[in-house]
Each structure stands twice: as C-alpha cells, then as structure tokens.
Enzyme design. Structure first.
Site, PDB file in Angstrom:
ATOM      1  N   GLN A 161      15.637  -7.453  -3.286  1.00 33.64           N
ATOM      2  CA  GLN A 161      14.364  -8.177  -3.208  1.00 33.64           C
ATOM      3  C   GLN A 161      14.077  -8.887  -4.537  1.00 33.64           C
ATOM      4  O   GLN A 161      13.592 -10.020  -4.551  1.00 33.64           O
ATOM      5  CB  GLN A 161      13.221  -7.212  -2.862  1.00 33.64           C
ATOM      6  CG  GLN A 161      11.845  -7.850  -2.926  1.00 33.64           C
ATOM      7  CD  GLN A 161      10.771  -6.961  -2.328  1.00 33.64           C
ATOM      8  OE1 GLN A 161      10.568  -6.964  -1.120  1.00 33.64           O
ATOM      9  NE2 GLN A 161      10.077  -6.204  -3.151  1.00 33.64           N
ATOM     10  N   SER A 168       9.240   6.167  -3.431  1.00 27.75           N
ATOM     11  CA  SER A 168       9.137   5.208  -2.345  1.00 27.75           C
ATOM     12  C   SER A 168       8.033   5.665  -1.403  1.00 27.75           C
ATOM     13  O   SER A 168       7.834   6.872  -1.204  1.00 27.75           O
ATOM     14  CB  SER A 168      10.466   5.167  -1.583  1.00 27.75           C
ATOM     15  OG  SER A 168      10.278   4.572  -0.313  1.00 27.75           O
ATOM     16  N   GLU A 225       3.461   6.572  -7.854  1.00 24.57           N
ATOM     17  CA  GLU A 225       3.552   6.321  -9.301  1.00 24.57           C
ATOM     18  C   GLU A 225       4.395   5.095  -9.639  1.00 24.57           C
ATOM     19  O   GLU A 225       4.201   4.473 -10.673  1.00 24.57           O
ATOM     20  CB  GLU A 225       4.135   7.544 -10.010  1.00 24.57           C
ATOM     21  CG  GLU A 225       3.120   8.647 -10.189  1.00 24.57           C
ATOM     22  CD  GLU A 225       3.765   9.893 -10.776  1.00 24.57           C
ATOM     23  OE1 GLU A 225       4.355   9.794 -11.867  1.00 24.57           O
ATOM     24  OE2 GLU A 225       3.698  10.943 -10.128  1.00 24.57           O
ATOM     25  N   GLY A 226       5.358   4.787  -8.764  1.00 17.80           N
ATOM     26  CA  GLY A 226       6.191   3.600  -9.005  1.00 17.80           C
ATOM     27  C   GLY A 226       5.333   2.342  -9.030  1.00 17.80           C
ATOM     28  O   GLY A 226       5.499   1.470  -9.898  1.00 17.80           O
ATOM     29  N   HIS A 227       4.387   2.242  -8.089  1.00 23.87           N
ATOM     30  CA  HIS A 227       3.493   1.075  -8.078  1.00 23.87           C
ATOM     31  C   HIS A 227       2.601   1.083  -9.321  1.00 23.87           C
ATOM     32  O   HIS A 227       2.339   0.033  -9.913  1.00 23.87           O
ATOM     33  CB  HIS A 227       2.583   1.102  -6.846  1.00 23.87           C
ATOM     34  CG  HIS A 227       3.305   0.956  -5.541  1.00 23.87           C
ATOM     35  ND1 HIS A 227       3.460   2.004  -4.665  1.00 23.87           N
ATOM     36  CD2 HIS A 227       3.899  -0.117  -4.968  1.00 23.87           C
ATOM     37  CE1 HIS A 227       4.114   1.593  -3.601  1.00 23.87           C
ATOM     38  NE2 HIS A 227       4.409   0.303  -3.759  1.00 23.87           N
ATOM     39  N   GLN A 271       8.167  -9.064   7.730  1.00 23.33           N
ATOM     40  CA  GLN A 271       9.369  -8.553   7.078  1.00 23.33           C
ATOM     41  C   GLN A 271       9.917  -7.297   7.738  1.00 23.33           C
ATOM     42  O   GLN A 271      10.862  -6.702   7.245  1.00 23.33           O
ATOM     43  CB  GLN A 271       9.124  -8.345   5.587  1.00 23.33           C
ATOM     44  CG  GLN A 271       8.271  -7.140   5.218  1.00 23.33           C
ATOM     45  CD  GLN A 271       7.964  -7.134   3.728  1.00 23.33           C
ATOM     46  OE1 GLN A 271       7.184  -7.942   3.235  1.00 23.33           O
ATOM     47  NE2 GLN A 271       8.588  -6.237   2.985  1.00 23.33           N
ATOM     48  N   GLY A 281       0.819  -1.214   0.000  1.00 26.02           N
ATOM     49  CA  GLY A 281       0.000   0.000   0.000  1.00 26.02           C
ATOM     50  C   GLY A 281       0.846   1.254   0.000  1.00 26.02           C
ATOM     51  O   GLY A 281       2.021   1.215  -0.385  1.00 26.02           O
ATOM     52  N   ALA A 282       0.227   2.384   0.435  1.00 30.68           N
ATOM     53  CA  ALA A 282       0.869   3.705   0.343  1.00 30.68           C
ATOM     54  C   ALA A 282       1.396   3.882  -1.083  1.00 30.68           C
ATOM     55  O   ALA A 282       2.571   4.186  -1.306  1.00 30.68           O
ATOM     56  CB  ALA A 282       1.981   3.863   1.383  1.00 30.68           C
ATOM     57  N   ASP A 331      13.870  -2.037  -5.230  1.00 32.85           N
ATOM     58  CA  ASP A 331      14.240  -3.055  -4.242  1.00 32.85           C
ATOM     59  C   ASP A 331      15.040  -4.125  -4.975  1.00 32.85           C
ATOM     60  O   ASP A 331      14.549  -5.209  -5.269  1.00 32.85           O
ATOM     61  CB  ASP A 331      12.978  -3.629  -3.599  1.00 32.85           C
ATOM     62  CG  ASP A 331      12.256  -2.579  -2.777  1.00 32.85           C
ATOM     63  OD1 ASP A 331      12.844  -2.086  -1.812  1.00 32.85           O
ATOM     64  OD2 ASP A 331      11.120  -2.227  -3.130  1.00 32.85           O
TER      65      ASP A 331
HETATM   66  O1  PAF Z   1       8.165  -4.498  -1.947  1.00 24.90           O
HETATM   67  C1  PAF Z   1       7.209  -4.599  -1.161  1.00 24.90           C
HETATM   68  O2  PAF Z   1       6.340  -3.720  -1.082  1.00 24.90           O
HETATM   69  C2  PAF Z   1       7.105  -5.820  -0.258  1.00 24.90           C
HETATM   70  O3  PAF Z   1       8.356  -6.245   0.129  1.00 24.90           O
HETATM   71  C3  PAF Z   1       6.308  -6.968  -0.905  1.00 24.90           C
HETATM   72  C4  PAF Z   1       6.975  -7.469  -2.163  1.00 24.90           C
HETATM   73  C5  PAF Z   1       4.901  -6.485  -1.233  1.00 24.90           C
HETATM   74  C6  PAF Z   1       6.206  -8.137   0.065  1.00 24.90           C
HETATM   75  O4  PAF Z   1       5.541  -7.772   1.234  1.00 24.90           O
END
Ligand code: PAF
Length: 288
Positions: free
Chosen positions: A163, A195, A44-46, A70, A40-41, A160
């Site tokens: 990740q 971010s 534009e990146g999402h 996490q 969430g939050a 990330d």
């Molecule tokens: O990148 C994130 O927002 C988180 O690490 C993810 C991939 C949604 C996992 O909780």
C-alpha cells in the site's frame, strides 16, 4: 481522566467536508496538516502514526472511513471491526486535532471525478493478485480524501508495505505537494504486527500468529547462512505450519516495485507474507 476529558473537548469531529474545510483552513494558520487516513478499529500502530505527525511538527488530522471500494470480499467488509467511540477517545488522548468521519455518500458523491492512477504491475502483484481491485479502491479513496483534506504530510504504516508503494505512485501522479511519510510497523511483545484484524483472533490464535514474524526473521537470516531465498523461505515456513497458519504468499521482493526476487539483491529487499489463521487474513513484511 481529567486530561482525557480536556482533550476530548479539544477534538473536533466532522461528518461533512463543507464543515471540515473551514476548520482545516483555520488549523493551517497554526502549522502544517499531518493526515493519518484510517479505517478505524484503532490500535497503537495508528497512534504511532499520530505521534509521527506530531514529531514532524504537524497538526494531526485523522479520517475514519471503512472504504467499501477496497474490499473484494463482502464478508470481510461486514466483519471489519467498527469501534468509533473507543477510536475517538484514543485520538483525543493522543492529541489529534480533528477527525473526519464521513459517510460513503460524502466520500463518493455521485458524479465525483476520480482520475485513474496507473499502478502498473504493482496492482497485480502479491496483495493485488489475492485481492483483485483492492489497490484501485485504495487509490480511489485516497484520491478523494487527499483532495478534501489537502494535507501537507500524510502518514502510512509500513505493515501495509505494498500500500505504501501504491500511495507513492498516487502522490507522484496527482499530489506533488503532499510529503508521504512511511512509519515502521509496531509489534506486540510477541513480534505479531499490530493490526485491527488481530481483534478477530482468539487468545491462542494471537499467540500462534507470532509465528509469522518468527518465520520472516528466520527467512531473513537465511541470507547470512548462505541459503537461496526460496530455500530460506521453505525452511522458515515450518514455523507457519506448526502454528497452523495457511500461507497465501511468502516471498522476497524488491521494495520499490515489489517484483519477486529469486536471488538476494546487492541492495535492499523485503520479505512479504500473507496468510490465514482462524479464518482471519494477516499480512506482514520484513526489510532485509
Ligand atoms: O490502511 C488503511 O487503513 C486503508 O487502506 C486506508 C489507507 C485508510 C485507505 O482506506
């Protein structure tokens, strides 16, 4: 406004996997499922990840779940921005088809079997060394979300970077049928990587944080100037010092296993950065 209203009506929201599953099966008859897991939050990146899913011919499905497993720092978890109403409006306008908004008990029901993913040294390097248990938590939540959503494609932002490498390992180990797509980092005009944590910076902090990308670029230029990576990084760190940014790590690494490099390699490398400004932890990277 009319369009947004129309799209909101199109967006389906699911809190439980038992109602998500039949809806996904229905959607699967229309095309491949392109999954964008988020906390969430949204910014534009999402939305660029949702767009990448659409560009790949997928039906975009987004999950919003602030994964407690996490966060190694309880304060960071508590302060993580939560903006569900805005997020849903943005997703509707972006053409997302369904949103999964589960509670922790839905993602981690008691007795849920989550096999361990062997991450090797990837788990301990860089982010892993400063956030113990972080990548274990990321692998666990993604194991559960991938199992529930069963996507054809999954989209992750390269901001990330480590990740992305962890997800590659997870997918290779357990989800051969998911195609992992890495999407380049979206930046503000100043160069600051987008971010969710940027919301916690003051206006002047946001300006100062642009020094991170400047430092990454300067370190990358060191290669052309014939500087050794460590010297290039020391030089470039001046940008960070001037902006009052406290560095956790700033290093050159190989992009597959994130092994630290002390010499420029023949092929690709990545510069990785993490640090604090105004008490907010910020990360960024640049391929070079
Ligand atoms: O990148 C994130 O927002 C988180 O690490 C993810 C991939 C949604 C996992 O909780």
């Amino acid at each position: 406004a009319l369009l947004r209203h129309f799209s909101l009506a199109q967006l389906k929201i699911f809190y439980y996997s038992r109602s998500l599953e039949p809806a996904l099966n229905q959607l699967r008859t229309e095309g491949p499922i392109g999954f964008v897991p988020t906390m969430g939050a949204l910014h534009e990146g999402h939305l660029a990840l949702v767009q990448a899913a659409k560009d790949a011919g997928c039906l975009p499905i987004v999950s919003i779940f602030v994964n407690p497993r996490q966060f190694n720092n309880p304060e960071d978890l508590r302060l993580y921005p939560r903006t569900a109403a805005e997020d849903l409006a943005l997703l509707a306008a972006a053409g997302c088809r369904a949103v999964f908004l589960p509670e922790p008990a839905e993602v981690y029901p008691s007795g849920a079997n989550i096999p361990e993913t062997h991450l090797g040294e990837l788990e301990n390097r860089f982010e892993g060394s400063f956030r113990p248990g972080h990548f274990r938590g990321v692998s666990e939540v993604l194991y559960r979300l991938f199992s529930l959503v069963k996507p054809d494609f999954a989209f992750f932002g390269e901001k990330d970077f480590q990740q992305c490498a962890v997800v590659e390992t997870l997918v290779k180990a357990h989800f051969n049928n998911i195609s992992l797509q890495r999407v380049p980092t979206l930046r503000e005009e100043s160069g600051l990587a987008m971010s969710s944590r940027n919301r916690r910076l003051s206006a002047s902090g946001r300006e100062k944080a642009a020094a991170i990308f400047q430092a990454l670029q300067q370190a990358a230029n060191g290669r052309q100037q014939g500087l050794a990576p460590n010297d290039a990084i020391v030089e470039a760190s001046r940008w960070l010092e001037l902006a009052g940014i406290e560095t956790e790590y700033f290093a050159l690494a190989d992009p597959l296993h994130l092994e630290k490099l002390n010499a420029w390699p023949q092929g690709n490398a990545v510069l990785l950065f993490a640090g604090y400004l105004e008490g907010v932890r910020l990360i960024d990277n640049l391929r070079c």
